[in-house]
Design a protein around this motif. Structure first.
Motif, short mmCIF file in Angstrom:
data_model
loop_
_atom_site.label_atom_id
_atom_site.label_comp_id
_atom_site.label_asym_id
_atom_site.label_seq_id
_atom_site.Cartn_x
_atom_site.Cartn_y
_atom_site.Cartn_z
N ASP A 45 0.81 -1.07 0.09
CA ASP A 45 -0.17 0.04 0.06
C ASP A 45 0.77 1.08 -0.10
N LEU A 46 1.14 1.73 -1.19
CA LEU A 46 2.09 2.58 -1.48
C LEU A 46 1.51 4.22 -1.18
N GLY A 47 2.08 4.91 -0.08
CA GLY A 47 1.39 6.02 0.42
C GLY A 47 0.28 5.42 1.20
N CYS A 48 0.31 4.74 2.31
CA CYS A 48 -0.79 4.05 2.97
C CYS A 48 -1.65 5.17 3.59
N GLY A 49 -1.14 6.38 4.03
CA GLY A 49 -1.86 7.04 4.81
C GLY A 49 -2.16 6.66 6.21
N SER A 50 -3.51 6.72 6.75
CA SER A 50 -4.05 6.30 7.90
C SER A 50 -4.07 4.84 7.89
N GLY A 51 -3.89 4.22 6.82
CA GLY A 51 -3.95 2.60 6.73
C GLY A 51 -5.29 2.12 6.29
N VAL A 52 -6.06 2.83 5.84
CA VAL A 52 -7.44 2.51 5.68
C VAL A 52 -7.50 1.19 4.85
N PHE A 53 -6.94 1.52 3.52
CA PHE A 53 -7.01 0.22 2.60
C PHE A 53 -6.07 -0.80 3.15
N SER A 54 -4.93 -0.53 3.77
CA SER A 54 -4.07 -1.62 4.19
C SER A 54 -4.74 -2.52 5.02
N ARG A 55 -5.68 -1.97 5.87
CA ARG A 55 -6.64 -2.84 6.72
C ARG A 55 -7.67 -3.69 5.96
N ASP A 76 2.11 6.83 12.28
CA ASP A 76 1.81 6.63 13.86
C ASP A 76 0.41 6.25 13.90
N PHE A 77 -0.49 6.97 13.30
CA PHE A 77 -1.90 6.57 13.36
C PHE A 77 -2.20 5.23 13.05
N ALA A 78 -1.49 4.80 11.80
CA ALA A 78 -1.79 3.60 11.22
C ALA A 78 -1.09 2.38 12.26
N VAL A 79 -0.10 2.65 12.78
CA VAL A 79 0.44 1.77 13.70
C VAL A 79 -0.24 1.74 14.98
N GLN A 80 -1.00 2.63 15.42
CA GLN A 80 -1.69 2.65 16.52
C GLN A 80 -2.95 1.79 16.26
N GLN A 81 -3.59 1.78 14.95
CA GLN A 81 -4.76 0.96 14.63
C GLN A 81 -4.39 -0.34 14.57
N GLU A 82 -3.08 -0.74 13.98
CA GLU A 82 -2.62 -1.91 14.08
C GLU A 82 -2.45 -2.70 15.61
N ALA A 83 -2.09 -1.77 16.37
CA ALA A 83 -1.93 -2.27 17.84
C ALA A 83 -3.41 -2.52 18.47
N LYS A 84 -4.41 -1.53 18.10
CA LYS A 84 -5.74 -2.05 18.64
C LYS A 84 -6.45 -3.17 18.20
N PRO A 86 -4.83 -6.05 15.93
CA PRO A 86 -3.68 -6.62 15.08
C PRO A 86 -4.12 -7.49 13.85
N LEU A 87 -3.50 -7.13 12.72
CA LEU A 87 -3.91 -7.63 11.32
C LEU A 87 -2.59 -8.29 10.68
N GLY A 88 -1.57 -8.03 11.40
CA GLY A 88 -0.30 -8.52 10.97
C GLY A 88 0.20 -7.62 9.73
N ILE A 89 -0.13 -6.07 9.74
CA ILE A 89 0.19 -5.36 8.79
C ILE A 89 1.61 -4.81 9.10
N ARG A 90 2.62 -4.63 8.41
CA ARG A 90 3.77 -3.97 8.71
C ARG A 90 3.86 -2.65 7.98
N TYR A 91 4.26 -1.49 8.69
CA TYR A 91 4.39 -0.21 8.10
C TYR A 91 5.67 0.38 8.26
N ILE A 92 6.06 0.77 7.06
CA ILE A 92 7.37 1.32 6.75
C ILE A 92 7.65 2.57 6.62
#
Length: 250
Positions: A45-55, A76-84, A86-92
């Motif tokens: 997900d290139l330019g994933c932003g807040s991670g909406v599509f990643s999730r 930071d926001f996307a990582v926080q959503q992953e912590a709440k 967890p879907l196994g998404i890696r953010y870089i």
């Protein structure tokens, strides 16, 4: 590249904007429809932003989802959503590691290409997508529509206003005013013609370029009077391209 810091404080806004009806009834079904089945796929997900599509991609069964963005606030926001949840998404952040080059089956780039200020920056973004993909695999991108409506009020019902700084030519700055609920924020994007977008994709190593129309799911109960103006003149396009396959001569 465009001023990435303009997005650092907008992560919650972008997450809330994803709930807007035009995105729920048009953008998400259309983009994810053209993504197709993702079971077992490796997706960037290139330019994933807040991670909406990643999730959403992770929930649909992708084997690997990597979210990449240069905005620390968005990540930071996307990582926080992953912590709440967890879907196994890696953010870089920063730069995509070279060990990931040539390892993805799909690159999704929603609202990424409009933030290139020059042709060289546009080409660099397209090359980043090509570098990430295995040969013969796809990029699905959502640039600013080459046929946007320049009346600032045209898209106001969808939670934003668009105001070009002048005549629409390559790299014309466009003010995107996100105005809905209690939000009223501005970011600067850049307009690119269809010919220049296709030129950059071809130069970056893509073939089979296809422009896709938006579609409303048959099961959606949505007011045609609300959705049809966007279908007639969307602010963003959907473009698909394939990384040039490796030739096996002889």
């Amino acid at each position: 590249m465009t001023d990435i810091s303009q997005f650092d404080s907008l992560a919650q806004l972008y997450a809330d904007w994803s709930e807007m009806p035009f995105r729920q009834h048009l953008e998400f079904p259309s983009v994810l429809g053209f993504v197709g089945q993702v079971d077992g796929q490796r997706i960037l997900d290139l330019g994933c932003g807040s991670g909406v599509f990643s999730r959403q991609l992770a929930k649909r069964g992708a084997a690997t989802v990597v979210g990449f963005d240069q905005s620390s606030g968005m990540l930071d926001f996307a990582v926080q959503q992953e912590a709440k949840e967890p879907l196994g998404i890696r953010y870089i952040p920063g730069t995509l590691p070279t060990e990931l080059h040539g390892s993805f089956d799909l690159v999704l780039a929603v609202y990424v290409l409009p933030y290139a200020r020059s042709y060289n920056e546009l080409l660099s973004l397209c090359r980043s997508a090509a570098d990430a993909l295995r040969p013969g695999q796809r990029l699905l991108a959502s640039p600013m529509s080459p046929a946007i409506n320049t009346d600032p009020s045209y898209y106001s019902r969808y939670g934003f206003r668009i105001t070009p700084s002048g005549p629409l030519t390559d790299s014309t700055p466009v003010d995107l005013n996100l105005r809905f609920d209690h939000y009223d924020a501005h970011v600067t994007a850049y307009y690119w013609t269809a010919a220049t977008l296709e030129k950059a994709l071809v130069e970056a190593g893509f073939t089979s370029i296809t422009w896709h129309p938006y579609q409303v799911a048959e099961t959606d109960d949505v007011d045609p009077a609300f959705i049809e103006p966007y279908l007639y003149c969307p602010h963003a396009a959907i473009i698909e391209a394939t990384k040039t396959p490796v030739r096996c001569d002889g």
